[in-house]
Design a protein around this motif. Structure first.
Motif, PDB file in Angstrom:
ATOM      1  N   ALA A  58       0.835  -1.201   0.000  1.00  0.00           N
ATOM      2  CA  ALA A  58       0.000   0.000   0.000  1.00  0.00           C
ATOM      3  C   ALA A  58       0.867   1.248   0.000  1.00  0.00           C
ATOM      4  O   ALA A  58       0.667   2.153  -0.817  1.00  0.00           O
ATOM      5  N   GLU A  59       1.838   1.280   0.903  1.00  0.00           N
ATOM      6  CA  GLU A  59       2.698   2.465   0.978  1.00  0.00           C
ATOM      7  C   GLU A  59       3.488   2.643  -0.314  1.00  0.00           C
ATOM      8  O   GLU A  59       3.624   3.756  -0.815  1.00  0.00           O
ATOM      9  N   ARG A  60       3.983   1.553  -0.881  1.00  0.00           N
ATOM     10  CA  ARG A  60       4.762   1.640  -2.120  1.00  0.00           C
ATOM     11  C   ARG A  60       3.911   2.214  -3.257  1.00  0.00           C
ATOM     12  O   ARG A  60       4.348   3.110  -3.985  1.00  0.00           O
ATOM     13  N   ALA A  61       2.674   1.731  -3.406  1.00  0.00           N
ATOM     14  CA  ALA A  61       1.798   2.235  -4.465  1.00  0.00           C
ATOM     15  C   ALA A  61       1.495   3.717  -4.268  1.00  0.00           C
ATOM     16  O   ALA A  61       1.533   4.504  -5.226  1.00  0.00           O
ATOM     17  N   HIS A  62       1.215   4.109  -3.021  1.00  0.00           N
ATOM     18  CA  HIS A  62       0.908   5.514  -2.754  1.00  0.00           C
ATOM     19  C   HIS A  62       2.139   6.406  -2.932  1.00  0.00           C
ATOM     20  O   HIS A  62       2.025   7.531  -3.435  1.00  0.00           O
ATOM     21  N   ARG A  63       3.303   5.929  -2.562  1.00  0.00           N
ATOM     22  CA  ARG A  63       4.525   6.732  -2.769  1.00  0.00           C
ATOM     23  C   ARG A  63       4.839   6.875  -4.256  1.00  0.00           C
ATOM     24  O   ARG A  63       5.254   7.945  -4.704  1.00  0.00           O
ATOM     25  N   ASP A  64       4.614   5.815  -5.035  1.00  0.00           N
ATOM     26  CA  ASP A  64       4.787   5.924  -6.487  1.00  0.00           C
ATOM     27  C   ASP A  64       3.807   6.942  -7.060  1.00  0.00           C
ATOM     28  O   ASP A  64       4.161   7.758  -7.916  1.00  0.00           O
ATOM     29  N   ALA A  65       2.567   6.894  -6.576  1.00  0.00           N
ATOM     30  CA  ALA A  65       1.552   7.857  -7.021  1.00  0.00           C
ATOM     31  C   ALA A  65       1.948   9.279  -6.627  1.00  0.00           C
ATOM     32  O   ALA A  65       1.806  10.209  -7.421  1.00  0.00           O
ATOM     33  N   LEU A  66       2.458   9.438  -5.419  1.00  0.00           N
ATOM     34  CA  LEU A  66       2.856  10.769  -4.965  1.00  0.00           C
ATOM     35  C   LEU A  66       3.974  11.331  -5.830  1.00  0.00           C
ATOM     36  O   LEU A  66       3.918  12.497  -6.246  1.00  0.00           O
ATOM     37  N   ASP A  67       4.963  10.514  -6.128  1.00  0.00           N
ATOM     38  CA  ASP A  67       6.066  10.977  -6.984  1.00  0.00           C
ATOM     39  C   ASP A  67       5.538  11.444  -8.338  1.00  0.00           C
ATOM     40  O   ASP A  67       5.915  12.514  -8.826  1.00  0.00           O
ATOM     41  N   LEU A  68       4.661  10.657  -8.927  1.00  0.00           N
ATOM     42  CA  LEU A  68       4.100  11.015 -10.228  1.00  0.00           C
ATOM     43  C   LEU A  68       3.194  12.237 -10.123  1.00  0.00           C
ATOM     44  O   LEU A  68       3.249  13.137 -10.973  1.00  0.00           O
ATOM     45  N   ALA A  69       2.382  12.296  -9.074  1.00  0.00           N
ATOM     46  CA  ALA A  69       1.458  13.425  -8.898  1.00  0.00           C
ATOM     47  C   ALA A  69       2.205  14.737  -8.693  1.00  0.00           C
ATOM     48  O   ALA A  69       1.745  15.789  -9.142  1.00  0.00           O
ATOM     49  N   GLU A  70       3.343  14.685  -8.043  1.00  0.00           N
ATOM     50  CA  GLU A  70       4.143  15.898  -7.864  1.00  0.00           C
ATOM     51  C   GLU A  70       4.799  16.310  -9.178  1.00  0.00           C
ATOM     52  O   GLU A  70       4.959  17.496  -9.452  1.00  0.00           O
ATOM     53  N   ALA A  71       5.146  15.347 -10.012  1.00  0.00           N
ATOM     54  CA  ALA A  71       5.790  15.642 -11.291  1.00  0.00           C
ATOM     55  C   ALA A  71       4.803  16.198 -12.307  1.00  0.00           C
ATOM     56  O   ALA A  71       5.163  17.055 -13.117  1.00  0.00           O
ATOM     57  N   VAL A  72       3.544  15.745 -12.269  1.00  0.00           N
ATOM     58  CA  VAL A  72       2.574  16.107 -13.313  1.00  0.00           C
ATOM     59  C   VAL A  72       2.233  17.599 -13.333  1.00  0.00           C
ATOM     60  O   VAL A  72       2.303  18.169 -14.418  1.00  0.00           O
ATOM     61  N   PRO A  73       1.872  18.322 -12.383  1.00  0.00           N
ATOM     62  CA  PRO A  73       1.371  18.031 -11.036  1.00  0.00           C
ATOM     63  C   PRO A  73      -0.147  17.790 -11.032  1.00  0.00           C
ATOM     64  O   PRO A  73      -0.862  18.295 -11.875  1.00  0.00           O
ATOM     65  N   ASP A  74      -0.582  17.045 -10.006  1.00  0.00           N
ATOM     66  CA  ASP A  74      -1.998  16.751  -9.799  1.00  0.00           C
ATOM     67  C   ASP A  74      -2.246  16.795  -8.291  1.00  0.00           C
ATOM     68  O   ASP A  74      -1.924  15.857  -7.570  1.00  0.00           O
TER      69      ASP A  74
END
Length: 125
Positions: A58-74
């Motif tokens: 769970a934490e790994r999926a959310h951290r991957d999402a956070l990294d991508l969301a900060e890059a997009v940003p979203d």
């Protein structure tokens, strides 16, 4: 679609199907060319993993999402990712770190006016 099915199976208590579907969804998210879709799928998979007790996944999926969301940003998906990271940290007993993530998520939801505010405000009360 698999990430939503994973959430449904998790909420119904079907741990095996939820974990399998969440894993398939997370793999598909990495392969997609749409960052928006990947964000939603990663966060949904993270919540499904959390619901079946796989805190690490769970934490790994959310951290991957956070990294991508900060890059997009979203900002909305950043809020969802931080919410999920907070849930994972809380499940491991890291209450102060969990509260910090939930607070960050709440600020984002308040800024956006999105529905996640109430649940997070209640957790932080």
């Amino acid at each position: 679609m698999q990430s939503l099915q994973a959430l449904a199976h998790a909420r119904l208590g079907d741990r095996e199907a939820a974990a399998r579907l969440a894993g398939a969804a997370a793999e598909a998210a990495v392969a997609t060319s749409s960052p928006e879709l990947a964000l939603e799928v990663l966060n949904n998979a993270g919540f499904a993993y959390g619901a079946v007790g796989d805190v690490t996944a769970a934490e790994r999926a959310h951290r991957d999402a956070l990294d991508l969301a900060e890059a997009v940003p979203d900002l909305y998906e950043q809020a969802r990712a931080r919410h999920g990271i907070g849930d994972a940290l809380a499940a491991r007993g890291e209450d102060d770190a969990a509260r910090a993530e939930w607070t960050r998520a709440l600020r984002l939801h308040e800024k956006l006016g999105t529905y996640g505010r109430a649940e997070l405000a209640e957790r932080l009360a």
